[in-house]
Structures are given as structure tokens and as C-alpha cells.
Design a protein around this motif. Structure first.
Motif, mmCIF file in Angstrom:
data_model
loop_
_atom_site.group_PDB
_atom_site.id
_atom_site.type_symbol
_atom_site.label_atom_id
_atom_site.label_comp_id
_atom_site.label_asym_id
_atom_site.label_seq_id
_atom_site.Cartn_x
_atom_site.Cartn_y
_atom_site.Cartn_z
ATOM 1 N N LEU A 175 103.798 48.365 13.623
ATOM 2 C CA LEU A 175 104.832 47.359 13.382
ATOM 3 C C LEU A 175 104.345 46.101 12.676
ATOM 4 N N PRO A 176 103.235 45.478 13.061
ATOM 5 C CA PRO A 176 102.888 44.193 12.441
ATOM 6 C C PRO A 176 102.697 44.258 10.919
ATOM 7 N N GLY A 177 102.299 45.412 10.383
ATOM 8 C CA GLY A 177 102.096 45.517 8.947
ATOM 9 C C GLY A 177 103.349 45.795 8.154
ATOM 10 N N VAL A 237 113.669 64.950 13.263
ATOM 11 C CA VAL A 237 114.170 63.923 12.338
ATOM 12 C C VAL A 237 113.361 62.634 12.506
ATOM 13 N N GLY A 238 113.087 62.242 13.747
ATOM 14 C CA GLY A 238 112.296 61.042 13.988
ATOM 15 C C GLY A 238 110.903 61.155 13.418
ATOM 16 N N GLY A 239 110.275 62.321 13.562
ATOM 17 C CA GLY A 239 108.955 62.528 12.989
ATOM 18 C C GLY A 239 108.971 62.422 11.472
ATOM 19 N N ALA A 240 110.029 62.943 10.850
ATOM 20 C CA ALA A 240 110.144 62.841 9.395
ATOM 21 C C ALA A 240 110.287 61.383 8.954
ATOM 22 N N ALA A 241 111.032 60.580 9.726
ATOM 23 C CA ALA A 241 111.171 59.159 9.389
ATOM 24 C C ALA A 241 109.828 58.446 9.499
ATOM 25 N N ALA A 242 109.057 58.756 10.514
ATOM 26 C CA ALA A 242 107.732 58.139 10.652
ATOM 27 C C ALA A 242 106.826 58.526 9.497
ATOM 28 N N PHE A 243 106.866 59.787 9.110
ATOM 29 C CA PHE A 243 106.020 60.258 8.019
ATOM 30 C C PHE A 243 106.380 59.568 6.696
ATOM 31 N N ALA A 244 107.659 59.172 6.545
ATOM 32 C CA ALA A 244 108.109 58.544 5.299
ATOM 33 C C ALA A 244 107.718 57.074 5.186
ATOM 34 N N ILE A 245 107.212 56.463 6.281
ATOM 35 C CA ILE A 245 106.795 55.065 6.231
ATOM 36 C C ILE A 245 105.598 54.928 5.297
ATOM 37 N N LEU A 250 115.758 43.595 8.651
ATOM 38 C CA LEU A 250 116.328 44.919 8.438
ATOM 39 C C LEU A 250 116.391 45.297 6.963
ATOM 40 N N ARG A 251 116.033 44.379 6.063
ATOM 41 C CA ARG A 251 116.000 44.716 4.646
ATOM 42 C C ARG A 251 114.647 45.281 4.221
ATOM 43 N N HIS A 252 113.688 45.335 5.125
ATOM 44 C CA HIS A 252 112.387 45.925 4.827
ATOM 45 C C HIS A 252 112.456 47.426 5.138
ATOM 46 N N ARG A 253 112.401 48.268 4.082
ATOM 47 C CA ARG A 253 112.577 49.710 4.256
ATOM 48 C C ARG A 253 111.579 50.307 5.234
ATOM 49 N N PRO A 254 110.277 49.962 5.172
ATOM 50 C CA PRO A 254 109.357 50.538 6.154
ATOM 51 C C PRO A 254 109.756 50.226 7.596
ATOM 52 N N PHE A 255 110.277 48.996 7.821
ATOM 53 C CA PHE A 255 110.691 48.649 9.176
ATOM 54 C C PHE A 255 111.894 49.476 9.596
ATOM 55 N N VAL A 256 112.828 49.734 8.684
ATOM 56 C CA VAL A 256 114.010 50.545 9.016
ATOM 57 C C VAL A 256 113.588 51.967 9.392
ATOM 58 N N LEU A 257 112.630 52.529 8.646
ATOM 59 C CA LEU A 257 112.133 53.858 8.983
ATOM 60 C C LEU A 257 111.451 53.849 10.348
ATOM 61 N N PHE A 275 107.648 38.355 12.591
ATOM 62 C CA PHE A 275 107.276 39.334 13.605
ATOM 63 C C PHE A 275 108.009 39.148 14.939
ATOM 64 N N PRO A 276 108.155 37.926 15.488
ATOM 65 C CA PRO A 276 108.888 37.820 16.764
ATOM 66 C C PRO A 276 110.289 38.420 16.695
ATOM 67 N N ARG A 277 110.978 38.213 15.557
ATOM 68 C CA ARG A 277 112.305 38.819 15.416
ATOM 69 C C ARG A 277 112.203 40.330 15.241
ATOM 70 N N ALA A 278 111.178 40.775 14.509
ATOM 71 C CA ALA A 278 110.976 42.218 14.365
ATOM 72 C C ALA A 278 110.682 42.857 15.719
ATOM 73 N N ALA A 279 109.890 42.166 16.557
ATOM 74 C CA ALA A 279 109.602 42.685 17.898
ATOM 75 C C ALA A 279 110.878 42.795 18.725
ATOM 76 N N ALA A 280 111.767 41.812 18.581
ATOM 77 C CA ALA A 280 113.027 41.861 19.319
ATOM 78 C C ALA A 280 113.915 42.990 18.808
ATOM 79 N N TRP A 281 113.954 43.169 17.464
ATOM 80 C CA TRP A 281 114.728 44.281 16.923
ATOM 81 C C TRP A 281 114.112 45.614 17.321
ATOM 82 N N SER A 282 112.788 45.665 17.373
ATOM 83 C CA SER A 282 112.127 46.884 17.837
ATOM 84 C C SER A 282 112.488 47.167 19.289
ATOM 85 N N ALA A 283 112.513 46.111 20.109
ATOM 86 C CA ALA A 283 112.945 46.285 21.500
ATOM 87 C C ALA A 283 114.386 46.769 21.549
ATOM 88 N N SER A 284 115.228 46.267 20.630
ATOM 89 C CA SER A 284 116.622 46.708 20.621
ATOM 90 C C SER A 284 116.717 48.187 20.273
#
Length: 407
Positions: A133-135, A185-193, A12-19, A142-151
Motif C-alpha cells: 500500500l505505501p508505494g 478475480v481478486g488474484g488477477a487484480a493483484a497481479f495487474a498492480i 481513488l484516482r490512483h489506478r494501482p490503489f484501485v486494483l 497515506f492516512p486517507r489511503a489507509a482509511a479507504w483500505s480499511a473501508s
């Protein structure tokens, strides 16, 4: 603090992942709001179980037609820009649902047209979102990122139906309008990645490579087994389309009760995905996945036979908890065992299978309910899931014996 407990916050400290997480939460939240509002409004308008099944079919046709080209696009273009455009398009369509309700022209045919167009945008978004997601995080996380993504998905699937049901009490247009604003708002977050640039000389597939994702899946039996298992289990066992019938005609509740039923699977799934984000699945992974699938089938039967709202919600929570185990296994196998230059097209195949399981599963449930009734349709679905689990244990012994997600 142990290494295991510290790695989930590290994701969760990776800004692109948070976006990414934010965009996915809002997109799923709004789709759940729209599902509750459309389902209740359509069933109130026509009173036909088959129409609830047709909602799934109308959304599957775009998945069938557009998913593979969308995966090809994901391997050639800007994935985050595609995701942002898709979410913006759904925002416009949700606004049209609100306007049509207010102006009185939103009939059965208009609803199906707008639902189909939403399905088009979602079909294009899915492989682009998945291959982003993988990048965004180091491979080891990644397995933890996948679980957080599922969350993220499960959090939205808890809040979305509940929020959609509450807003529907103010009128369908309130649910549609709120979804439209949040999607922007969600689209803007995706664009900011800002994901990492592609490696120099990375393959940009020509149009002839459109079907290469299928070839990759067919050559890797673990990936094929995981995504086809999920396809047939949810295709037979899904009962989401029947929830308006269970809410109104069997459990005697209203839109708020429907929101509770739609949210219940996500409650169990969120708890499980957060657990897996901190404590990933340990060896042996395969037997644990098949055990979870058995729990999915049994809980579906309990839901079908329940006449109590609390018991129904509890059974659906177990369904969601069991399902997320399959989601994490499938997404991890697909992403970790696929090279980046193929990831969009393989994610498209995965999205096609997921879309078939969800949308065709809704159509299957609605069609059987129209013939036999909602309760027999859901019971048969749960039994079908158990039979699929038994069959796949024989067809894919390597999946049954799978020890670890990493290759």
C-alpha cells in the motif's frame, strides 16, 4: 470543495490503489464467506464450542510459523505476485471444500486440514498485501489511503457474511464455490498492480535479516505500544468464534442470522472508516484511540448479555466502529514510521500480532465457552479489554499522549 473533502477521491484516482482495493475487498469478502460456511457447517457437524475455538488455533499455527519469512520475502521479491499466488491458492482450497461437501468426504479432520492450509496462504499474503500500500499513493495521502483500505475490509466484512449465509441456504458448496471464483478475480487484480520500482541500490535483506522487524518494533515504542495494545485487546475481547453459538442457541436464528451478526461489526467499521477517509483523526490521537477501545469493551459486554438480535447487531456495530479507529492508528504508525526496505518485515511482525489477536482470541473464546458457557466467555472478554486499556495507558504514556499520526 475543501481540500479535505477532495483528497479522498484523489486517492481513488490512483489506478494501482484501485486494483489493490479491489483485490483486498474480494479477498476479505471470500474469507468472510468461508468463515460463515465453515463455522456453521462445523458446529452442525460436531456441536462442540471447543471446535469453533480450534478453528482459530489451526489458523494461528501457520501465522506463527510463516509470517516472519513472508515479511522477509516481501522485502526481497514481487509483493503483488505473492499476493496473487496466495489468493489463487485459497481459491483452490475453497473449491476442495465445495467438492468435499458434494462428495461427502468433508468430515471434521478434513475441514481442519483445509482450514490450516488456507491459514498458510493467508499468513504469507498478509505482510505482502500490507507492504504494497505505501508505494501506491503519495506519502501525504497515506492516512486517507489507509482509511479507504480499511473501508475495503469493512465493506467486505458486511457483504461477505451476509452473502455467505444466504448461499449456505443453498448448501455449503454454494458458498465455497462462489468464494473460489471471486478469489481468482481478486488474484488477477493483484497481479495487474504495477507499483513503483524499488529505488536503485535498495536493500535486499539476507536471511540473517529475518528477525530485524522485531528489532525495529522494539526500538520504536509508539509502534510497539500500538500493535501490542491491539493484540491484547482483541485477544481478550474478541467474540467472533462464538457467533454460531449465539445465533443458534441464544438468539434462535439460522445461517442468515449468523451472517447478520458477522456483518454487524463491519457496518459500524465501514461508516467509521469512510468518515476517517474524509476527516482523518485530529489531535490528540492517543486519547481518542483509548476512548474507542473503552467503547469496544463496553459494547462487547452488551452483546454478551443481549437476547435480542437487533440489539446484538447494534452492539456489534459499535464494536466494529471502535475497532477501526485502532486499525487506522496502528497501520498508519507502522507504515509511516517504517522505511520501505524494512516495511515487509515490520508488516510481518504486525501481521503476527494481528493473527495472534484474532486466531488465538477465537481459541480463547471457544475454550472459555466450553468451560463456562458462551455468555460468560463474552462478558469476561469485554471486561478484559477495559482492563487492557487501563494498563496500557500506564505502560505506554507516549501512546496516550500521541498528538499526530505523522512522525
Amino acid at each position: 470543495m475543501s481540500e479535505t473533502s477532495g483528497e479522498a477521491p484523489q486517492v481513488l484516482r490512483h489506478r494501482p490503489f484501485v486494483l489493490f482495493w479491489t483485490s483486498r475487498v474480494l479477498s476479505t469478502l471470500c474469507m468472510q464467506m468461508l468463515a460463515v460456511a465453515v463455522g456453521w457447517q462445523l458446529y452442525a457437524l460436531t456441536g462442540r464450542a471447543l471446535d469453533l475455538g480450534l478453528v482459530g488455533l489451526v489458523q494461528f499455527i501457520p501465522v506463527l510459523v510463516l509470517t516472519l519469512p513472508a515479511g522477509w520475502l516481501a522485502d526481497r521479491g514481487d509483493r503483488r505476485l505473492v499476493v496473487a499466488c496466495c489468493q489463487g491458492s485459497v481459491a483452490v482450497l475453497a473449491a476442495l471444500l465445495a467438492v468435499g461437501t458434494l462428495r461427502g468426504w468433508l468430515g471434521r479432520e478434513a475441514m481442519f486440514l483445509l482450514i490450516g492450509l488456507i491459514g498458510c496462504a493467508r499468513a504469507v499474503e498478509a505482510p505482502n498485501m500490507a507492504s504494497l500500500l505505501p508505494g501506491l499513493v503519495p506519502r501525504a495521502l497515506f492516512p486517507r489511503a489507509a482509511a479507504w483500505s480499511a473501508s475495503a475490509t469493512q465493506t467486505a466484512q458486511i457483504l461477505g457474511p451476509a452473502l455467505g449465509g444466504l448461499l449456505y441456504a443453498l448448501g455449503p458448496q454454494a458458498a465455497y464455490g462462489t468464494a473460489a471464483m471471486l478469489l481468482l478475480v481478486g488474484g488477477a487484480a493483484a497481479f495487474a498492480i504495477r507499483p513503483p520500482r524499488r529505488a536503485p541500490g535498495a536493500e535486499r535483506p539476507g536471511f540473517a535479516g529475518l528477525l530485524e522487524g522485531f528489532g525495529f518494533v522494539l526500538r520504536h515504542r509508539l509502534v510497539l505500544g500500538a500493535i501490542s495494545l491491539d493484540l491484547f485487546a482483541v485477544l481478550l475481547g474478541g467474540a467472533v468464534a462464538l457467533m454460531p453459538i449465539f445465533a443458534r442457541d441464544i438468539l434462535g436464528t439460522g445461517p442468515a442470522g449468523l451472517g447478520m451478526l458477522r456483518a454487524a461489526p463491519a457496518v459500524g467499521a465501514l461508516a467509521t472508516s469512510v468518515w476517517l477517509a474524509n476527516r482523518p483523526l485530529r489531535a490528540p490521537v492517543g486519547p481518542r484511540m483509548f476512548a474507542a477501545l473503552g467503547a469496544f469493551g463496553l459494547a462487547t459486554v452488551v452483546f454478551a448479555l443481549s437476547g435480542n438480535l437487533a440489539l446484538s447487531c447494534l452492539a456489534l456495530a459499535v464494536v466494529g466502529a471502535a475497532d477501526v479507529v485502532s486499525v487506522v492508528v496502528r497501520s498508519s504508525l507502522v507504515q509511516l514510521r517504517t522505511p520501505d526496505e524494512m516495511r515487509g518485515r515490520v508488516s510481518a511482525v504486525n501481521s503476527l500480532f494481528v493473527g495472534a489477536s484474532n486466531q488465538l482470541g477465537d481459541f480463547r473464546a471457544g475454550s472459555v465457552a466450553a468451560l463456562l458457557g458462551a455468555v460468560p466467555a463474552a462478558v469476561l472478554g469485554g471486561i478484559g479489554t477495559l482492563l487492557v486499556a487501563a494498563l496500557f495507558m500506564r505502560l505506554f504514556p507516549e501512546l496516550r499522549r500521541l498528538e499526530r499520526l505523522e512522525g
